[in-house]
Structures are given as structure tokens and as C-alpha cells.
Scaffold this motif. Structure first.
Motif, PDB file in Angstrom:
ATOM      1  N   SER A 195       0.833  -1.215   0.000  1.00  0.00           N
ATOM      2  CA  SER A 195       0.000   0.000   0.000  1.00  0.00           C
ATOM      3  C   SER A 195       0.865   1.261   0.000  1.00  0.00           C
ATOM      4  O   SER A 195       0.386   2.350  -0.327  1.00  0.00           O
ATOM      5  N   GLU A 201       1.050  -0.216 -11.090  1.00  0.00           N
ATOM      6  CA  GLU A 201       0.061  -1.299 -10.996  1.00  0.00           C
ATOM      7  C   GLU A 201       0.483  -2.523 -11.801  1.00  0.00           C
ATOM      8  O   GLU A 201       0.287  -3.667 -11.370  1.00  0.00           O
ATOM      9  N   LYS A 204       3.113  -4.377  -9.863  1.00  0.00           N
ATOM     10  CA  LYS A 204       2.506  -5.103  -8.737  1.00  0.00           C
ATOM     11  C   LYS A 204       1.864  -6.400  -9.224  1.00  0.00           C
ATOM     12  O   LYS A 204       1.922  -7.430  -8.561  1.00  0.00           O
ATOM     13  N   ARG A 205       1.240  -6.330 -10.405  1.00  0.00           N
ATOM     14  CA  ARG A 205       0.644  -7.530 -11.004  1.00  0.00           C
ATOM     15  C   ARG A 205       1.725  -8.593 -11.249  1.00  0.00           C
ATOM     16  O   ARG A 205       1.528  -9.769 -10.966  1.00  0.00           O
ATOM     17  N   GLU A 208       2.760 -10.137  -8.006  1.00  0.00           N
ATOM     18  CA  GLU A 208       1.712 -11.067  -7.556  1.00  0.00           C
ATOM     19  C   GLU A 208       1.841 -12.406  -8.276  1.00  0.00           C
ATOM     20  O   GLU A 208       1.740 -13.471  -7.652  1.00  0.00           O
ATOM     21  N   GLY A 406      -2.563   2.526  -2.243  1.00  0.00           N
ATOM     22  CA  GLY A 406      -2.708   1.395  -3.147  1.00  0.00           C
ATOM     23  C   GLY A 406      -3.258   0.176  -2.420  1.00  0.00           C
ATOM     24  O   GLY A 406      -3.492   0.197  -1.210  1.00  0.00           O
ATOM     25  N   GLU A 407      -3.432  -0.896  -3.181  1.00  0.00           N
ATOM     26  CA  GLU A 407      -3.948  -2.144  -2.602  1.00  0.00           C
ATOM     27  C   GLU A 407      -2.934  -2.683  -1.600  1.00  0.00           C
ATOM     28  O   GLU A 407      -1.732  -2.690  -1.851  1.00  0.00           O
ATOM     29  N   SER A 408      -3.419  -3.146  -0.465  1.00  0.00           N
ATOM     30  CA  SER A 408      -2.528  -3.598   0.604  1.00  0.00           C
ATOM     31  C   SER A 408      -1.980  -4.993   0.318  1.00  0.00           C
ATOM     32  O   SER A 408      -2.553  -5.764  -0.459  1.00  0.00           O
ATOM     33  N   SER A 409      -0.895  -5.310   0.983  1.00  0.00           N
ATOM     34  CA  SER A 409      -0.287  -6.635   0.848  1.00  0.00           C
ATOM     35  C   SER A 409      -1.235  -7.731   1.310  1.00  0.00           C
ATOM     36  O   SER A 409      -1.230  -8.846   0.777  1.00  0.00           O
ATOM     37  N   GLU A 411      -4.482  -7.941   0.968  1.00  0.00           N
ATOM     38  CA  GLU A 411      -5.427  -8.282  -0.099  1.00  0.00           C
ATOM     39  C   GLU A 411      -4.751  -9.080  -1.214  1.00  0.00           C
ATOM     40  O   GLU A 411      -5.302 -10.050  -1.716  1.00  0.00           O
ATOM     41  N   ILE A 412      -3.552  -8.660  -1.585  1.00  0.00           N
ATOM     42  CA  ILE A 412      -2.825  -9.382  -2.634  1.00  0.00           C
ATOM     43  C   ILE A 412      -2.482 -10.785  -2.158  1.00  0.00           C
ATOM     44  O   ILE A 412      -2.602 -11.761  -2.897  1.00  0.00           O
TER      45      ILE A 412
END
Length: 512
Positions: A195, A201, A204-205, A208, A406-409, A411-412
């Protein structure tokens, strides 16, 4: 009088029980045999001072000490307490009848206090395997050794406590640790979070996907683009270690004395050696082999920042461990194998100037000769072993100044765990394969079945970018992971297309 006391020698990540035989007879002299090194030979001075400072004495008789088996070299000062208790038992200063139930290890200071030792966990595991009921170690190592169930571990501060224990004056209290409760309570608290990362993005993808399949990844971008920041946050989205993985990892760190007071490693290791590191420091070795950085990163992440700055010889020694997930160190008299199943995360600048050559905003560009010299430090075979190559571009001001996080760890990580669960189920009958990056060629053919459309897409990419057979397998592995993140049983054309995108170095012809 002859007395036998038991210690342990650490060999690789395993331990071997050492029998210390102490015989005291008429005469004068102190003789230590059984292939001891200098630190073990010097133990007589430490033992003599420690006993004298605690009201005991070294007998003025002929003392012969044999450390069996005699063909294994005994190293370090950890045998001080073992030898001391043997001498006290043989001279009737303690009751010797219970010594055969104990494994005793510890380095003595001159005042009788004990210093921590290396390899307490492998020693405890071996003691349990060989039927010993008790283990005495310095207090700093007690929690680490107490991980082993079914073994009474006593942590002591001073030799006097051990002497009084054997003489029945004051019993030692075993160290108890509820390993499962402590482990599951602490294993899910990452230090860094995704985050914190603004924008990026697409990167990050990629991270992931790498985490979901255990794939190696290389980040290519100019200074300040966020390569190191992203790499440091990768462990936060990896699935929590299982108890078995934690024990394996702790065992390796125990051998070099890197286990902290917690007793067990809760978080996946993140190792980031400097680019001046040697090949021995990276893969392990030395005159008396020790695990290197790749083994200390076992079940975790090895981050090589500025990859081309590493010596080429250092990078090349990683090729075999990356493939086999273990490293074998051979010497004239012995061979040691260390586990090294890690995720490799590398970062590099796209050119010696630090910037993309096709970037019109770049303050300086590199010549083709400079580019070739810079990139030739990384061999094609090594790059083939890296599944994902991705370009990291600088974050624009609009993204940096956004207030929205951003999206948090967390959630990922949920999506990563879901994909890993599918993989665990898929490979449940195979002991050596747990996630997609570990697939063998046979398993790739079994689990990465392509439609005609997918085959044609991959065929065109192979021909256009002149990809190797290993790159072909890497694309299939990554596409299988992307399909798992979509919870798709089939590897579809868009999964293949996305996986092909993550071969930047092949696509752009970086190596000339």
C-alpha cells in the motif's frame, strides 16, 4: 576412572553425536585426542579457570580425553562444557551415573558462565533421534533447541548450575515453548506493505504472479523507479511459511548462529547481499563449509540489486542451484549439500547511464558498445532461468501526489494463497514439487495443455524472439500461474499472451 559424556558436531545442516571419553589415572598430564582443532585444544585453559573460579579443580593426575569418532574434525569451543563435565565425573566431583542420558554443549568463559553456540537446533534433532532424553545448552540457545518435542532442554547460565543439577542439590527446569501457538501468532505480520507503493500497478501484477507461482523475476528500470521498494515488499505477499518450512529455514540459520531469541524464524527470509560479495559467500563453502546467502534465503527471497555489478563468476555459480534448488559443496574428504529453494529477485538499470536509451527525457545515452559491455556481464543461460523480465518506468508526479493508498499486501496475499492452494492440491502426490516454478518438464507437459490457438501464439513468439527451449518452459510455467490466479483449469490464449509479455529482455533484444 573412565566416564563417557556426549556432545555433538554439526556437519552441513545435520549433527553427528560425539562421544567424549574421559579417563583419569595415576600420573601427570593432559592429553586430548580425536582430531580436535585449536579451539578445542585450548579448552583445558578455559575449563581449568572456570572450575577454579567456582570452587572446583582440575585433578592433578593423568587425564586422557578421546573424542570419538576420531575421523571427524571437532571444531570450536562448544565442547568446553562437555569435556568439563566428563572430567568432573571421572574425578567423582559430580555423580557420573546419569551422564549417559544427556547431550551437553556449551562454551565456557573463565568465570564459568556460558556463551551461546551454533547449531543448537540440529543438535537437538539428532539427540532426539538417537534416544537421548535431556539436552543441556547455554540459555541463549534454549528456545531454539526446545522446538524439538519429546526432549527435555535445559538452558543454563553457569557451570555451577549443571554441577548442582547432577549432584542433586538444585534441579534444572526444562525450557518449554508452545511452538505452534507462537508460530501462527507471529507469522502474518509483514514489515513492509504494498500500500506504500504509488502507481506501478502493472509491476505489482508481476510481483503477484511471481509470488503465486514462486517464479524468479528481474526488474529493469532507471534509478528511483521503485525497483528496490517493490522487491522489499515481495515477502509481504508470499504465503506464510508452514511449520515444516520454518523448521527447515531455522535449521540453516542455526548452523551459523543467526537464530534470535524467538527460537524459530516466523517470517520468510529476505537476503540482499552486496554486489562485492564473493562466490563462496553467495553459494557457501570455505575450508570448513558454511551455508551461503542462497541457502540462508531458503524458502524466502534472494534480492540481487544492480545485477550487472556482480562479478560474472559469482552469478554463474548460481545457475545450478537455481535449477536444482540445492547446492552441493565437495571437498577431498567430504561432500555437503545445503538446500537452496529460493525466489530470485534481481534489479538492474537498462544501460550503464542508468536510463532507457529510447527515452527522450534521458539526460544521457549509452553507446551500443557500452551497452554490450554492460549487459554481457549477465549470461543468456542465467537470464533463461529467470521466468519474468519486466520494465519499471518512473512514477509520474500525479501518481506520487495521490492521497489514495494502493492495494494492501493483505489483499494481494489472499489471492496468492488461493492460487498456491490450487497448486498444493495439484502436486499433493509429489514430495519435491509444491508450486508451479518447481515443475519438471514432465509435469509441464501434463498440466500446461494448450489449445491450437495458444500453440500458434506461442510458436509465433518463439520464432520472432528466437527463444530457447528453457524460455519456452518458463513461459508455460508463468501462464499456468496466471491461469491459477484466474482459477482457470485451462491455460487460455490470453494467459499465454500475458506470460510472453514478461520476457522483456528477449523481446527487446537487450543482449545484442
Amino acid at each position: 576412572m573412565l566416564v563417557k559424556v556426549y556432545g555433538s558436531a554439526v556437519f552441513g545442516v545435520e549433527a553427528i553425536t560425539i562421544t567424549v571419553e574421559v579417563n583419569i589415572d595415576k600420573g601427570i598430564g593432559y592429553h586430548l585426542v580425536g582430531l580436535p582443532d585449536n579451539a578445542v585444544r585450548e579448552s583445558s585453559y578455559r575449563i581449568s579457570a572456570a572450575l577454579a573460579n567456582n570452587g572446583f579443580k582440575l585433578p592433578g593426575k593423568k587425564i586422557i580425553i578421546n573424542m570419538a569418532p576420531a575421523d571427524i574434525r571437532k571444531e570450536g569451543a562448544a565442547y568446553d562444557l562437555t569435556i568439563a563435565m566428563g572430567i568432573l565425573g571421572a574425578s567423582n566431583q559430580i555423580r557420573p551415573e546419569k551422564l549417559n542420558k544427556y547431550v551437553i554443549m556449551g562454551e565456557l568463559s573463565l568465570d564459568g558462565s556460558l556463551q551461546p553456540i551454533k547449531g543448537a537446533l540440529p543438535i537437538a534433532i539428532k539427540a532426539k533421534e538417537e534416544g537421548f532424553k535431556y539436552l543441556i545448552v547455554p540459555k541463549e540457545n534454549a528456545k531454539e533447541a526446545a522446538i524439538v518435542h519429546g526432549l527435555h532442554v535445559y538452558g543454563v547460565d553457569n557451570i555451577t548450575e549443571v554441577i548442582e543439577h547432577f549432584n542433586g542439590k538444585e534441579k534444572l527446569k526444562p525450557t518449554k515453548i508452545d511452538i505452534k501457538d507462537a508460530f501462527y501468532e507471529k507469522c502474518g505480520c509483514p514489515e513492509f506493505d504494498f500500500s506504500d507503493v504509488k502507481g506501478q500497478e502493472s509491476i505489482k501484477r508481476c510481483m503477484e504472479i511471481a509470488a503465486a507461482g514462486g517464479h524468479n523475476i528481474i526488474l529493469i528500470g532507471p534509478p528511483g523507479a521503485g525497483k528496490t521498494m517493490l522487491a522489499k515488499r515481495l515477502p509481504s505477499i508470499l504465503p506464510p511459511m508452514t511449520l515444516q518450512e520454518a523448521l527447515e529455514t531455522t535449521k540453516i540459520h542455526s548452523v551459523i548462529g543467526k537464530v534470535k531469541d524467538s527460537g524459530i524464524l516466523y517470517q520468510r527470509p529476505f537476503r540482499s547481499p552486496h554486489h562485492t560479495t564473493s562466490d563462496v559467500a553467495l553459494v557457501g563453502g570455505g575450508q570448513y563449509p558454511q551455508p551461503g546467502e542462497i541457502s540462508l534465503a531458503h524458502n524466502g527471497v534472494l534480492f540481487l540489486d544492480e545485477l550487472p555489478e556482480f562479478k560474472r563468476s559469482v552469478l554463474e555459480v548460481m545457475r545450478q542451484p537455481l535449477e536444482d534448488r540445492e547446492v552441493t559443496i565437495s571437498r577431498a574428504k567430504f561432500t555437503i549439500t545445503y538446500p537452496s529453494s529460493f525466489m530470485l529477485v534481481a534489479s538492474m538499470n537498462p544501460s550503464p547511464s542508468g536510463y532507457f536509451n529510447n527515452d527522450t527525457n534521458s539526460p544521457v545515452n549509452s553507446t551500443p558498445v557500452e551497452m554490450q559491455r554492460y549487459l554481457s556481464k549477465i549470461s543468456g543461460p542465467l537470464l533463461d532461468r529467470i521466468d519474468i523480465h519486466i520494465e519499471v518506468t518512473p512514477v509520474p508526479f500525479e501518481k506520487l501526489s495521490e492521497e489514495r493508498k494502493g492495494e494492501s499486501s493483505v489483499e494481494i496475499r489472499k489471492r496468492v494463497i488461493k492460487a498456491r492452494t490450487l497448486q498444493s492440491e495439484r502436486y499433493k502426490d509429489n514430495e519435491t514439487v509444491h508450486y508451479n516454478a518447481q515443475m519438471t518438464v514432465k509435469q509441464i507437459r501434463k498440466y500446461c495443455i494448450l489449445t491450437e490457438e495458444s500453440k500458434n501464439l506461442l510458436k509465433n513468439a518463439m520464432e520472432k524472439f528466437n527463444l530457447s527451449a528453457r524460455a519456452y518452459d518458463r513461459i508455460l510455467k508463468v501462464s499456468r500461474t496466471i491461469a491459477d490466479l484466474d482459477t482457470s483449469l485451462e491455460v487460455k490464449p490470453h494467459h499465454i499472451a500475458e506470460a510472453i509479455q514478461y520476457r522483456s529482455l528477449d523481446r527487446e533484444g537487450w543482449l545484442g
